[in-house]
Motif scaffolding. Structure first.
Motif, PDB file in Angstrom:
ATOM      1  N   ALA A 102      95.692  70.768  18.380  1.00  0.00           N
ATOM      2  CA  ALA A 102      95.944  72.185  18.663  1.00  0.00           C
ATOM      3  C   ALA A 102      94.745  73.033  18.243  1.00  0.00           C
ATOM      4  O   ALA A 102      94.020  72.669  17.307  1.00  0.00           O
ATOM      5  CB  ALA A 102      97.200  72.642  17.930  1.00  0.00           C
ATOM      6  N   PRO A 103      94.519  74.167  18.920  1.00  0.00           N
ATOM      7  CA  PRO A 103      93.368  75.026  18.603  1.00  0.00           C
ATOM      8  C   PRO A 103      93.303  75.422  17.123  1.00  0.00           C
ATOM      9  O   PRO A 103      92.230  75.481  16.541  1.00  0.00           O
ATOM     10  CB  PRO A 103      93.591  76.258  19.492  1.00  0.00           C
ATOM     11  N   GLY A 104      94.463  75.658  16.511  1.00  0.00           N
ATOM     12  CA  GLY A 104      94.486  76.045  15.101  1.00  0.00           C
ATOM     13  C   GLY A 104      94.346  74.869  14.149  1.00  0.00           C
ATOM     14  O   GLY A 104      94.213  75.057  12.938  1.00  0.00           O
ATOM     15  N   GLY A 105      94.394  73.638  14.683  1.00  0.00           N
ATOM     16  CA  GLY A 105      94.234  72.446  13.862  1.00  0.00           C
ATOM     17  C   GLY A 105      95.461  72.021  13.084  1.00  0.00           C
ATOM     18  O   GLY A 105      95.405  71.079  12.291  1.00  0.00           O
ATOM     19  N   ARG A 106      96.609  72.656  13.325  1.00  0.00           N
ATOM     20  CA  ARG A 106      97.818  72.335  12.561  1.00  0.00           C
ATOM     21  C   ARG A 106      98.637  71.212  13.181  1.00  0.00           C
ATOM     22  O   ARG A 106      99.470  70.613  12.498  1.00  0.00           O
ATOM     23  CB  ARG A 106      98.704  73.574  12.434  1.00  0.00           C
ATOM     24  N   PHE A 107      98.423  70.915  14.466  1.00  0.00           N
ATOM     25  CA  PHE A 107      99.225  69.913  15.162  1.00  0.00           C
ATOM     26  C   PHE A 107      98.346  69.010  16.008  1.00  0.00           C
ATOM     27  O   PHE A 107      97.236  69.385  16.378  1.00  0.00           O
ATOM     28  CB  PHE A 107     100.274  70.594  16.052  1.00  0.00           C
ATOM     29  N   VAL A 164      97.664  73.920  25.171  1.00  0.00           N
ATOM     30  CA  VAL A 164      97.325  75.190  25.816  1.00  0.00           C
ATOM     31  C   VAL A 164      97.106  76.238  24.727  1.00  0.00           C
ATOM     32  O   VAL A 164      96.193  77.050  24.797  1.00  0.00           O
ATOM     33  CB  VAL A 164      98.441  75.631  26.785  1.00  0.00           C
ATOM     34  N   ASP A 165      97.985  76.228  23.732  1.00  0.00           N
ATOM     35  CA  ASP A 165      97.815  77.032  22.520  1.00  0.00           C
ATOM     36  C   ASP A 165      98.461  76.247  21.373  1.00  0.00           C
ATOM     37  O   ASP A 165      98.762  75.064  21.540  1.00  0.00           O
ATOM     38  CB  ASP A 165      98.405  78.449  22.677  1.00  0.00           C
ATOM     39  N   ASP A 166      98.680  76.884  20.242  1.00  0.00           N
ATOM     40  CA  ASP A 166      99.154  76.145  19.066  1.00  0.00           C
ATOM     41  C   ASP A 166     100.539  75.531  19.216  1.00  0.00           C
ATOM     42  O   ASP A 166     100.869  74.576  18.512  1.00  0.00           O
ATOM     43  CB  ASP A 166      99.134  77.042  17.828  1.00  0.00           C
ATOM     44  N   GLU A 170     100.286  70.601  27.424  1.00  0.00           N
ATOM     45  CA  GLU A 170     100.237  70.334  28.868  1.00  0.00           C
ATOM     46  C   GLU A 170      99.833  68.879  29.093  1.00  0.00           C
ATOM     47  O   GLU A 170      98.846  68.407  28.545  1.00  0.00           O
ATOM     48  CB  GLU A 170      99.226  71.243  29.552  1.00  0.00           C
ATOM     49  N   LEU A 171     100.621  68.181  29.913  1.00  0.00           N
ATOM     50  CA  LEU A 171     100.322  66.804  30.297  1.00  0.00           C
ATOM     51  C   LEU A 171     100.093  66.772  31.801  1.00  0.00           C
ATOM     52  O   LEU A 171     100.795  67.450  32.554  1.00  0.00           O
ATOM     53  CB  LEU A 171     101.490  65.875  29.956  1.00  0.00           C
ATOM     54  N   ALA A 172      99.139  65.978  32.231  1.00  0.00           N
ATOM     55  CA  ALA A 172      98.878  65.827  33.662  1.00  0.00           C
ATOM     56  C   ALA A 172      98.813  64.345  33.996  1.00  0.00           C
ATOM     57  O   ALA A 172      98.128  63.571  33.313  1.00  0.00           O
ATOM     58  CB  ALA A 172      97.576  66.515  34.049  1.00  0.00           C
ATOM     59  N   ALA A 173      99.530  63.955  35.060  1.00  0.00           N
ATOM     60  CA  ALA A 173      99.517  62.571  35.517  1.00  0.00           C
ATOM     61  C   ALA A 173      98.368  62.364  36.496  1.00  0.00           C
ATOM     62  O   ALA A 173      97.723  63.324  36.940  1.00  0.00           O
ATOM     63  CB  ALA A 173     100.848  62.216  36.177  1.00  0.00           C
ATOM     64  N   ARG A 174      98.124  61.125  36.836  1.00  0.00           N
ATOM     65  CA  ARG A 174      97.029  60.811  37.754  1.00  0.00           C
ATOM     66  C   ARG A 174      97.264  61.399  39.144  1.00  0.00           C
ATOM     67  O   ARG A 174      96.318  61.634  39.890  1.00  0.00           O
ATOM     68  CB  ARG A 174      96.856  59.300  37.845  1.00  0.00           C
ATOM     69  N   ASP A 175      98.518  61.669  39.508  1.00  0.00           N
ATOM     70  CA  ASP A 175      98.802  62.264  40.816  1.00  0.00           C
ATOM     71  C   ASP A 175      98.476  63.758  40.861  1.00  0.00           C
ATOM     72  O   ASP A 175      98.663  64.414  41.882  1.00  0.00           O
ATOM     73  CB  ASP A 175     100.262  62.028  41.216  1.00  0.00           C
ATOM     74  N   GLY A 176      98.000  64.311  39.733  1.00  0.00           N
ATOM     75  CA  GLY A 176      97.591  65.705  39.697  1.00  0.00           C
ATOM     76  C   GLY A 176      98.666  66.678  39.279  1.00  0.00           C
ATOM     77  O   GLY A 176      98.391  67.860  39.080  1.00  0.00           O
ATOM     78  N   VAL A 177      99.897  66.213  39.128  1.00  0.00           N
ATOM     79  CA  VAL A 177     100.998  67.096  38.735  1.00  0.00           C
ATOM     80  C   VAL A 177     100.936  67.351  37.228  1.00  0.00           C
ATOM     81  O   VAL A 177     100.903  66.407  36.431  1.00  0.00           O
ATOM     82  CB  VAL A 177     102.358  66.479  39.118  1.00  0.00           C
ATOM     83  N   ALA A 178     100.909  68.637  36.845  1.00  0.00           N
ATOM     84  CA  ALA A 178     100.864  69.020  35.427  1.00  0.00           C
ATOM     85  C   ALA A 178     102.252  69.447  34.968  1.00  0.00           C
ATOM     86  O   ALA A 178     103.053  69.977  35.743  1.00  0.00           O
ATOM     87  CB  ALA A 178      99.859  70.143  35.221  1.00  0.00           C
ATOM     88  N   TRP A 179     102.513  69.196  33.712  1.00  0.00           N
ATOM     89  CA  TRP A 179     103.808  69.527  33.104  1.00  0.00           C
ATOM     90  C   TRP A 179     103.538  70.171  31.754  1.00  0.00           C
ATOM     91  O   TRP A 179     102.700  69.702  30.983  1.00  0.00           O
ATOM     92  CB  TRP A 179     104.618  68.238  32.966  1.00  0.00           C
ATOM     93  N   THR A 180     104.233  71.285  31.478  1.00  0.00           N
ATOM     94  CA  THR A 180     103.989  72.038  30.247  1.00  0.00           C
ATOM     95  C   THR A 180     105.294  72.294  29.511  1.00  0.00           C
ATOM     96  O   THR A 180     106.329  72.526  30.135  1.00  0.00           O
ATOM     97  CB  THR A 180     103.323  73.401  30.574  1.00  0.00           C
ATOM     98  N   THR A 181     105.233  72.250  28.184  1.00  0.00           N
ATOM     99  CA  THR A 181     106.396  72.594  27.363  1.00  0.00           C
ATOM    100  C   THR A 181     105.918  73.196  26.049  1.00  0.00           C
ATOM    101  O   THR A 181     104.767  73.013  25.649  1.00  0.00           O
ATOM    102  CB  THR A 181     107.285  71.369  27.090  1.00  0.00           C
ATOM    103  N   THR A 182     106.817  73.904  25.390  1.00  0.00           N
ATOM    104  CA  THR A 182     106.532  74.465  24.070  1.00  0.00           C
ATOM    105  C   THR A 182     107.307  73.657  23.025  1.00  0.00           C
ATOM    106  O   THR A 182     108.227  72.915  23.364  1.00  0.00           O
ATOM    107  CB  THR A 182     106.959  75.941  23.981  1.00  0.00           C
TER     108      THR A 182
END
Length: 200
Positions: A102-107, A164-166, A170-182
């Protein structure tokens, strides 16, 4: 002294295998090989302690034989027992790789790779980065499962992983489909998971 060492070894590895706090530093001590080693060494240490106290040579021989038999029996049963009571419920991973920080280095996001019969399974989890207090989420964030022999489907192969932030991954598969969660920074639990490769 030897009895205390044996007690600490067995108690420590049992606690590490169960690991209710999911502390990253305890993981290696709770793996089947560590548990088996502790179960093997403990009765030997107890046998040596009794052997040093007992003066009769026949009794010493009986103690030594009993300690060896018990050590062998516990060693043979150690691996399946440690797997049953381990927090993951499966054998040791082949490797663990940090995919993103993570950008903040905590995770961090880690890929824990397992080898199943004919398959490789990548299990992604979120970890905190807090030194000795670093924890790993009990929740599986995503799985990617593929066969050794066959070309994997594009949606089953991880192409990239990033924060994406702390608190957003975001995960992206080889087929180009991206998936995001908090995820919750306190519990490390994600709002959604991607379990398509976890079973079958």
């Amino acid at each position: 002294m030897l009895c205390a060492v044996a007690l600490v070894a067995v108690t420590g590895t049992a606690l590490a295998a169960y690991n209710p706090w999911r502390l990253v530093r305890l993981e290696r001590f709770g793996r089947p090989t560590a548990v088996t080693a502790a179960l093997f060494v403990a009765p030997l240490l107890l046998g040596v302690a009794v052997w040093l106290v007992v003066r009769d040579w026949v009794a010493r021989g009986i103690v030594a034989g009993a300690a060896l038999l018990l050590a062998g029996a516990l060693c043979v049963g150690g691996i399946p027992l440690s797997v049953v009571f381990s927090r993951s419920g499966e054998g040791p991973p082949v490797s663990t790789t940090v995919l993103a920080v993570a950008p903040g280095g905590r995770f961090e996001l880690v890929d824990v790779r397992y080898s199943d019969f004919g398959f490789v399974r990548d299990v992604l989890r979120i970890r905190s980065r807090a030194g000795l207090r670093s924890r790993e989420s009990a929740q599986v964030l995503a799985c990617f499962r593929r066969s050794y022999e066959e070309q994997a489907a594009p949606d089953r192969v991880l192409r990239s992983a990033r924060f994406v932030d702390d608190t957003r991954v975001e995960l992206a598969a080889r087929d180009g489909v991206a998936w995001t969660t908090t995820f919750d920074p306190r519990t490390l639990v994600a709002a959604a998971t991607l379990p398509r490769g976890c079973t079958g």
